[in-house]
Design an enzyme around this catalytic site. Structure first.
Site, PDB file in Angstrom:
ATOM      1  CB  SER A 166     -10.332  34.543 -69.819  1.00  0.00           C
ATOM      2  OG  SER A 166     -11.367  34.258 -70.726  1.00  0.00           O
ATOM      3  CD  GLU A 207      -6.762  28.693 -73.988  1.00  0.00           C
ATOM      4  OE1 GLU A 207      -7.713  29.500 -73.946  1.00  0.00           O
ATOM      5  OE2 GLU A 207      -5.807  28.715 -73.198  1.00  0.00           O
ATOM      6  CG  HIS A 266      -9.993  29.523 -71.298  1.00  0.00           C
ATOM      7  ND1 HIS A 266      -9.393  30.404 -72.176  1.00  0.00           N
ATOM      8  CD2 HIS A 266     -10.788  30.276 -70.501  1.00  0.00           C
ATOM      9  CE1 HIS A 266      -9.822  31.631 -71.922  1.00  0.00           C
ATOM     10  NE2 HIS A 266     -10.654  31.578 -70.904  1.00  0.00           N
TER      11      HIS A 266
END
Length: 298
Positions: free
Chosen positions: A144, A239, A269
């Site tokens: 991320s 996602e 995610h």
């Protein structure tokens, strides 16, 4: 069809969205640290050592190569997460790679907005080089925000005259801070947590009131990736950040970088956080291990 075990990741994100809707703060450390850590099993045969004078952990699988290192950068939207929330995840990855890993903390927004995070990551990289670890024996990785940081740190390091590492393995990387990707619409009802307004809100917290979302050290989509080592990107098919991964892969390919992008159908995610529980997460970790070993010369 997604496994029953991977449902834990969806439930984790769904609980997070519900908490936000009920008024929880985006910077809630309980949400971002402890709940994340619960998703991951303890990897066997891995030791964790403190690093004197640094907010970091050495992650040392038994019989691992000691002269190769994964520099691990945790996710959390730049407002949460830590070396502890991701310790077990990076332990699984280091074990699959057969090498040591260094998991670091970096300052969090809003208390410390950009560029504190990228500067801290560059400092950790510089420290590794000062420990006589050759740059060709270092690979950056992260999820991320940490996945984006794995790229912007290279841009920042190069701007300061440091050599580039051997390569990078970002997964579910956050790189489009304007949230322009079509997947924000296409996966709106499939992503259990993220949506365009939330991501744009996090972006503003990260850069601060006067920061630019198109700063190359914020979004590597605006940087020159020419000369970078090979790149292996993973992303979940459900996602909203799916197009972030695709945009990063496209930008790297245009710069002549060797890129591999794996999209995992029906995954959320950072689904890799379910390592040790979900077969999809274990498969993803093993793929990263197989990819990175020859990059590191193992």
């Amino acid at each position: 069809m997604a496994s029953k075990e991977s449902e834990a990741v969806r439930q984790h994100w769904a609980a997070g969205r519900k908490a936000i809707e009920q008024g929880a703060q985006l910077t809630d450390q309980e949400l971002t640290d402890h709940r994340w850590a619960e998703l991951t099993t303890e990897p066997p045969g891995v030791d964790y050592l403190t690093v004197p004078g640094r907010e970091a952990l050495w992650i040392v699988p038994h019989n691992a190569a000691t002269d190769r290192v994964l520099l691990c950068l945790h996710g959390g939207g730049y407002v949460g997460g830590s070396r502890f929330s991701h310790r077990k995840l990076f332990g699984h990855l280091a074990r699959a790679a057969g090498t040591r890993a260094l998991a670091i903390d970096y300052p969090l927004a809003p208390g410390r907005p950009h560029p504190a995070q990228v500067d801290a990551a560059v400092d950790a990289y510089r420290w590794l080089l000062d420990q006589d670890i050759a740059p060709e024996h270092i690979v950056f990785t992260g999820d991320s925000a940490g996945g984006g940081l794995a790229i912007t740190t290279q841009l920042r390091a190069r701007s300061q005259g440091l050599p580039l590492p051997a390569g990078a393995m970002p997964f579910s990387p956050w790189v489009d801070f304007e949230a322009t990707g079509a997947s924000y619409d296409g996966n709106r009802d499939r992503d259990a947590y993220f949506h365009r307004d939330l991501v744009r809100g996090l972006a503003r917290i990260f850069v601060g009131p006067d920061g630019s979302l198109r700063d190359q050290f914020v979004s590597p989509l605006y940087g020159d990736l020419t000369g970078f080592g090979p790149l292996y990107i993973q992303v979940g098919g459900d996602e909203v950040l799916l197009d972030d991964a695709r945009q990063l892969a496209e930008a790297a390919e245009k710069a002549g970088v060797d890129v591999q992008l794996d999209v995992f159908p029906e995954m959320q995610h950072t689904f890799q956080m379910a390592a040790g529980r979900a077969p999809e997460a274990d498969d993803a970790i093993q793929r990263m291990g197989r990819w990175v070993r020859p990059v590191l010369g193992l």
